[in-house]
Design an enzyme around this catalytic site. Structure first.
Site, short mmCIF file in Angstrom:
data_model
loop_
_atom_site.label_atom_id
_atom_site.label_comp_id
_atom_site.label_asym_id
_atom_site.label_seq_id
_atom_site.Cartn_x
_atom_site.Cartn_y
_atom_site.Cartn_z
N HIS A 99 -18.71 6.46 16.25
CA HIS A 99 -18.03 7.22 15.21
C HIS A 99 -18.92 8.26 14.56
O HIS A 99 -18.42 9.23 13.98
CB HIS A 99 -17.47 6.27 14.13
CG HIS A 99 -16.29 5.48 14.61
ND1 HIS A 99 -16.41 4.31 15.31
CD2 HIS A 99 -14.96 5.71 14.50
CE1 HIS A 99 -15.22 3.85 15.61
NE2 HIS A 99 -14.31 4.68 15.14
N GLY A 100 -20.20 8.08 14.62
CA GLY A 100 -21.08 9.07 14.02
C GLY A 100 -22.49 8.54 13.86
O GLY A 100 -22.74 7.34 13.93
#
Lengths: 111, 472
Positions: free
Chosen positions: B329-330
């Site tokens: 996701h990051g």
């Protein structure tokens, strides 16, 4: 059925149902929906053109969309959207108990 | 170009008309779709269209090489090519997504060891949707290597990775689902079209009304400064974010599925009322299904061995899968903690099953659903918070903060309860609605669709915030 599970666009089979003519039906649906929005929601078109990068073409388009917006206002076909928007803004501003909503600049808030 | 905008609406009208006008030739149809997808992607940044094409070329080329090698006699070469292709995809993802994070951590580590150095600064712009299309590319390569699908033509592979409905925020549609559809000229039935209209309008409502309103009026102000808000505000923001992220992301999936359907293609379901789940394992069968099944098939089973190497290894594999899922996701520690929380609870559920048996007494279903939901909400606090310290401050405020609310309004409460109530409706309600409207004549269906969009537009918050998953 797809290789990995079902798709939400797969409806159960119905022996009485013949789902032919989907393209014509969809095209007509999209066309009529677009027409309804063009007539009842001229404010969105006007705002969208107003947000475009300024240019001679944009200025001309903005003039036409403003005229169209005024025309739909005068005909009263824009009234349902304006009423609903005003109602929604009042719902946004509502507070529990005696609290007051913070001041907000929102010219559309007036019903 | 965001889905719920007039710009996209006009773009789609042009694409819909052009694509169906040339449907006598499936090749021209796909070429038009490919060009439209590049225009769509180029609206963010034209430079990254080249990246998209390069990525497609890489996966097409590697798959052709794999397909050209004999599976029995050149198995190791096939595997080497597949691994090299996957590594190239990971390098691409790693550079754009994790380069800055890596340098930052490296700098911190060196400073802690007393070797403070100026790290080479380089501002790397994150291409929208890179996590989605690189995952698609990798699964295509592995599927060809495993023999699950045949190597496809360049046009089909490029369109698989570029197809605009799923390009920037999923669902992650695999080659085995989409490539067979590309080989034949699709047909648009009224079933597909009616389901598409229902999904698009429902998605518009969830995004433009529920998610945007909760985001701007409640969640963003509270998460920006948790210390300035009461316990009630923090609780409302935590529940509000649970509803916001569901309505935001599932709305994108609904609209993507509907838009693809109007072009004649079927995408798999991506959400299935996730907050109805009575366990975290069940939650992941309902939330972002295309990612969770991807992680299960390609990471947990294919790369890590799943449950084939003993129970302890199975639990470790679960944890590794979810930690990497969080990192997908990051490049932030808060995402890793979110993944770790999910991985830990998933492992605990397996341990409980093993120690107490599958037939063990279980919590009553409503209590299990509530418990699962609150574990998910705690995870969302880390997921949403700007930093680990901010998440801890948020959780601390939930326990110790004052009671009066400053931002919770009747409308916010209605939206939170309404967003949760979606999960109490019958599981296939949208399909039931689609079956109901497919009988309508086109003028009635057009009027209904126009009126529903008008209502959403009148209620929407000014402007359109980007979808949460665009940043991933």
């Amino acid at each position: 059925m797809l290789d990995h599970g079902e798709s939400p666009v797969d409806l159960e089979d119905d022996a009485e149902w013949e789902g032919e003519g989907g393209l014509l039906w969809s095209t007509a649906t999209i066309g009529i929906a677009a027409l309804i929005l063009l007539v009842t929601n001229a404010v969105s078109l006007d705002d969208w053109i107003g947000d475009m990068h300024p240019s001679p073409a944009q200025e001309q388009a903005a003039e036409i969309s403003a005229d169209w917006r005024d025309a739909t206002d005068q005909l009263g076909v824009a009234a349902p959207r304006a009423w609903l928007h005003g109602w929604w803004k009042r719902a946004e501003a509502a507070r529990f108990g005696k609290e007051t909503a913070p001041d907000r600049e929102d010219r559309d808030a007036t019903p | 170009m965001l889905f719920p905008t007039l710009s996209f609406g006009l773009f789609f009208l042009v694409v819909f008309t052009a694509v169906w006008a040339v449907s006598a030739s499936n090749e021209w149809r796909k070429i038009l779709l490919l060009l439209a997808s590049w225009v769509f992607y180029g609206a963010w940044d034209w430079r990254f269209v080249a990246l998209l094409i390069g990525s497609a070329l890489l996966n097409w080329g590697a798959a052709r090489i794999i397909a050209g090698l004999d599976p029995a006699e050149q198995a190791s070469t096939r595997k080497t090519v597949m691994l090299a292709g996957v590594a190239a995809n990971l390098c691409l993802l790693g550079f754009f997504k994790y380069y800055g994070f890596f340098l930052e951590q490296m700098g911190g580590l060196l400073a802690a060891l007393g070797f403070a150095r100026d790290m080479p600064l380089m501002e790397v712009v994150l291409p929208v949707g890179i996590s989605f299309f690189t995952f698609q590319g990798m699964s295509y390569l592995v599927d060809v290597w495993r023999g699950r699908i045949d190597a496809a033509r360049l046009l089909d592979v490029t369109l698989l990775m570029s197809f605009f409905p799923h390009l920037v925020a999923g669902p992650i549609v695999r080659g085995s689902d989409l490539l067979p559809q590309f080989r034949e000229t699709p047909r648009l039935t009224r079933d597909m079209a009616s389901a598409a209209f229902v999904l698009i309008v429902w998605g518009l409502f969830k995004k433009a009304v529920v998610a945007s309103e909760l985001s701007t009026q409640l969640v963003d102000p509270v998460f920006f400064d948790p210390a300035a808000h009461s316990r009630l505000d923090l609780a409302a923001a935590a529940y509000g974010y649970a509803v916001q992220i569901y309505c935001d992301f599932s709305a994108y999936s609904d609209m993507a599925i509907g838009i693809a359907a109007l072009l004649g293609y079927r995408f798999p379901r991506n959400f299935d009322q996730p907050y109805r789940a009575a366990s975290l394992q069940n939650f992941w069968r309902r939330w972002h299904i295309s990612l969770s099944t991807w992680l299960r098939d390609y990471l947990y089973i294919e790369a890590l061995g799943g449950n084939r190497k003993g129970f302890a290894r199975q639990c470790a594999n679960l944890m590794i899968t979810m930690l990497l899922g969080g990192l997908w996701h990051g490049a932030k520690w808060t995402f890793v903690i979110w993944g770790g929380l999910h991985g830990g609870v998933l492992a605990l559920e397996r341990i409980a099953d093993r120690l107490l048996g599958k037939d063990r007494p279980r919590l009553p279903r409503p209590i299990a659903i509530l418990l699962t939901f609150h574990i998910v909400v705690i995870g969302w606090i880390f997921f949403r918070a700007e930093s680990f310290a901010a998440a801890i401050a948020f959780l601390g405020g939930l326990i110790a903060g004052g009671g009066a609310s400053a931002v919770l309004t009747p409308l916010m409460l209605v939206l939170i309860l309404g967003g949760l109530a979606i999960h109490l409706t019958p599981p296939r309600l949208l399909q039931t609605a689609a079956r109901g409207v497919r009988w309508l004549p086109a003028p009635a269906m057009g009027a209904l669709t126009g009126i529903m969009i008008l209502i959403v537009d009148a209620m929407r918050f000014e402007g359109v915030a980007p979808f949460i998953y665009y940043q991933f």
